[in-house]
Write a protein that holds these residues in place. Structure first.
Motif, PDB file in Angstrom:
ATOM      1  N   UNK A 260       0.839  -1.196   0.000  1.00  0.00           N
ATOM      2  CA  UNK A 260       0.000   0.000   0.000  1.00  0.00           C
ATOM      3  C   UNK A 260       0.880   1.254   0.000  1.00  0.00           C
ATOM      4  N   UNK A 261       0.604   2.246  -0.889  1.00  0.00           N
ATOM      5  CA  UNK A 261       1.404   3.483  -0.908  1.00  0.00           C
ATOM      6  C   UNK A 261       1.174   4.287   0.368  1.00  0.00           C
ATOM      7  N   UNK A 262       2.173   4.298   1.227  1.00  0.00           N
ATOM      8  CA  UNK A 262       2.002   4.893   2.567  1.00  0.00           C
ATOM      9  C   UNK A 262       1.791   6.400   2.527  1.00  0.00           C
ATOM     10  N   UNK A 263       2.242   7.060   1.451  1.00  0.00           N
ATOM     11  CA  UNK A 263       2.097   8.517   1.419  1.00  0.00           C
ATOM     12  C   UNK A 263       0.635   8.935   1.402  1.00  0.00           C
ATOM     13  N   UNK A 264      -0.254   8.024   0.957  1.00  0.00           N
ATOM     14  CA  UNK A 264      -1.685   8.343   0.982  1.00  0.00           C
ATOM     15  C   UNK A 264      -2.136   8.598   2.415  1.00  0.00           C
ATOM     16  N   UNK A 265      -1.583   7.830   3.362  1.00  0.00           N
ATOM     17  CA  UNK A 265      -1.921   8.044   4.771  1.00  0.00           C
ATOM     18  C   UNK A 265      -1.418   9.406   5.243  1.00  0.00           C
ATOM     19  N   UNK A 266      -0.237   9.801   4.764  1.00  0.00           N
ATOM     20  CA  UNK A 266       0.276  11.120   5.098  1.00  0.00           C
ATOM     21  C   UNK A 266      -0.621  12.219   4.563  1.00  0.00           C
ATOM     22  N   UNK A 267      -1.157  11.998   3.355  1.00  0.00           N
ATOM     23  CA  UNK A 267      -2.083  12.948   2.734  1.00  0.00           C
ATOM     24  C   UNK A 267      -3.335  13.130   3.607  1.00  0.00           C
ATOM     25  N   UNK A 268      -3.922  12.015   4.044  1.00  0.00           N
ATOM     26  CA  UNK A 268      -5.120  12.077   4.883  1.00  0.00           C
ATOM     27  C   UNK A 268      -4.790  12.682   6.247  1.00  0.00           C
ATOM     28  N   UNK A 269      -3.639  12.275   6.827  1.00  0.00           N
ATOM     29  CA  UNK A 269      -3.248  12.788   8.136  1.00  0.00           C
ATOM     30  C   UNK A 269      -3.046  14.297   8.097  1.00  0.00           C
ATOM     31  N   UNK A 270      -2.417  14.806   7.025  1.00  0.00           N
ATOM     32  CA  UNK A 270      -2.198  16.248   6.897  1.00  0.00           C
ATOM     33  C   UNK A 270      -3.532  16.991   6.844  1.00  0.00           C
ATOM     34  N   UNK A 271      -4.510  16.397   6.144  1.00  0.00           N
ATOM     35  CA  UNK A 271      -5.824  17.028   6.062  1.00  0.00           C
ATOM     36  C   UNK A 271      -6.495  17.086   7.429  1.00  0.00           C
ATOM     37  N   UNK A 272      -6.430  15.973   8.168  1.00  0.00           N
ATOM     38  CA  UNK A 272      -7.055  15.934   9.492  1.00  0.00           C
ATOM     39  C   UNK A 272      -6.372  16.923  10.441  1.00  0.00           C
ATOM     40  N   UNK A 273      -5.038  16.939  10.416  1.00  0.00           N
ATOM     41  CA  UNK A 273      -4.293  17.836  11.307  1.00  0.00           C
ATOM     42  C   UNK A 273      -4.581  19.301  10.976  1.00  0.00           C
ATOM     43  N   UNK A 274      -4.593  19.617   9.669  1.00  0.00           N
ATOM     44  CA  UNK A 274      -4.851  21.010   9.268  1.00  0.00           C
ATOM     45  C   UNK A 274      -6.265  21.438   9.648  1.00  0.00           C
ATOM     46  N   UNK A 275      -7.229  20.524   9.469  1.00  0.00           N
ATOM     47  CA  UNK A 275      -8.607  20.842   9.839  1.00  0.00           C
ATOM     48  C   UNK A 275      -8.699  21.119  11.341  1.00  0.00           C
ATOM     49  N   UNK A 276      -8.066  20.261  12.126  1.00  0.00           N
ATOM     50  CA  UNK A 276      -8.070  20.467  13.587  1.00  0.00           C
ATOM     51  C   UNK A 276      -7.358  21.760  13.952  1.00  0.00           C
TER      52      UNK A 276
END
Length: 386
Positions: free
Chosen positions: A295-311
């Motif tokens: 699984x391309x792990x950077x996709x998780x980084x993409x989602x994590x960045x979105x969640x962190x920025x939203x918070x």
């Protein structure tokens, strides 16, 4: 890797995007780090030149008949063109293969995509872009399956099918990279797909806003149509800006929603290729560990960045926008480096080797995407009010 592979197939498999980090170009004797540093300098100079042109060309052509076009051209166009010019220059100088290790397209664009997540507010998408989510799901499913079917009918390689289908149905180069990691595509296949994406995206920046005006589409429908069609986020932004402010906002939401679904497609491709395409007869059924490894792990980084920025924006309020702006600027720099590297890595030989069939598949899928996206945008956004 199968034991009965031909020598050519063996070399090809060894250059898989994620299976083997060994560069596809031959290693030559000499001061390798010196060549890498030189290559990085070439990439950085071209990236700096890109930023200079992006920020100054509109001023050069202000108050002329070309002012509107100069305003519409964004950094991907300059980056790719300068990368191609640099490609010709270093090839003529005979140093291209020696400095090629510095053309880290995958690293640059994966980092840029992770940073892109910081610009996505998940709560806004969930509450205000319901039609965009519905369009993204229907459009991705329809275009992906059509492209997959047509590529199969024309006898394309399974991995190239996956890259073309992901690129044309989701978000171009970034989706192709995610798919390449999932199916272990060859670097040459990824470079070829990225070249097709760019080749089709550039004219779309100008053609789609013009067609939206000819068809008399509302700003919301035009934005949804543009966001659902053009494969690169930067090109969507440029085309949306040409169509108007509201069209730009809707186009961005639609494209961001498609980007967010990239991870779902990556997981599905990983499972399909692991369990069916590459599974040897009688072999043990791969477990979840194999799926996770591919699984391309950077996709998780993409989602994590979105969640962190939203918070973060919820906590910091308006003051947080300045920080997010810095992250977005850094993301643009990484994407410029990626597009410059794509130009530097481009090989005419790969286009000749692939032949006409992938181009026919991509062109047909683009037309199918245009028609389906127009129907969905007209249905889902006809009464949309921002």
């Amino acid at each position: 890797m199968t034991t009965d592979a031909t020598p050519k197939e063996t070399r090809t498999e060894a250059s898989a995007v994620t299976a083997d980090p060994t560069p596809s170009t031959p290693v030559r004797p000499g001061p390798a780090w010196g060549w890498i540093v030189l290559g990085l300098l070439v990439v950085l100079v071209l990236a700096g030149s890109t930023r200079y042109l992006e920020q100054n060309v509109p001023a050069f052509f202000a108050d002329t008949d070309l002012a509107e076009i100069a305003d519409a051209i964004e950094y991907p166009v300059y980056a790719i063109l300068l990368g191609l010019l640099g490609n010709v220059l270093v090839t003529l100088l005979g140093v291209r293969e020696r400095i090629a290790a510095a053309f880290r397209t995958e690293f640059f664009i994966k980092t840029g995509l992770v940073l892109l997540g910081a610009s996505i507010n998940l709560s806004v998408i969930a509450s205000a872009a319901g039609p965009a989510i519905a369009q993204a799901i229907l459009l991705i499913s329809g275009v992906f399956l059509f492209t997959w079917w047509l590529a199969g009918r024309l006898g394309l390689d399974e991995k190239l099918r996956a890259l073309l289908a992901a690129a044309v149905s989701i978000c171009g180069v970034s989706a192709a990279i995610a798919a390449a990691g999932a199916v272990r595509a060859r670097r040459e296949q990824l470079a070829y797909t990225a070249s097709l994406v760019i080749l089709f995206a550039l004219p779309s920046i100008f053609v789609l806003p013009w067609l939206a005006d000819v068809f008399g589409l509302s700003d919301a429908v035009a934005g949804a149509w543009i966001g659902g069609n053009i494969d690169t986020t930067a090109a969507v932004t440029a085309a949306g800006a040409l169509a108007g402010e509201e069209a730009l906002q809707i186009a961005s939401i639609v494209k961001v929603t498609q980007n967010a679904l990239m991870g779902v497609v990556a997981v599905a491709l990983t499972a399909y290729f692991t369990l069916r395409v590459e599974r040897q007869p009688g072999a043990t059924r791969p477990g979840l560990g194999e799926l996770w490894r591919r699984f391309p792990k950077f996709v998780l980084g993409f989602v994590a960045a979105s969640v962190i920025a939203t918070w973060y924006l919820d906590v910091a309020g308006a003051d947080g926008k300045e920080v997010i702006g810095v992250v977005n600027d850094l993301r643009v720099w990484f994407l410029i480096l990626a597009f410059v590297s794509i130009g530097l890595e481009f090989r005419v030989a790969s286009l000749r080797e692939a032949g006409w069939r992938p181009i026919a598949v991509f062109a047909s899928a683009t037309v199918f995407n245009l028609v389906l996206a127009l129907a969905l945008a007209s249905l889902l956004f006809r009464n949309f009010t921002g």
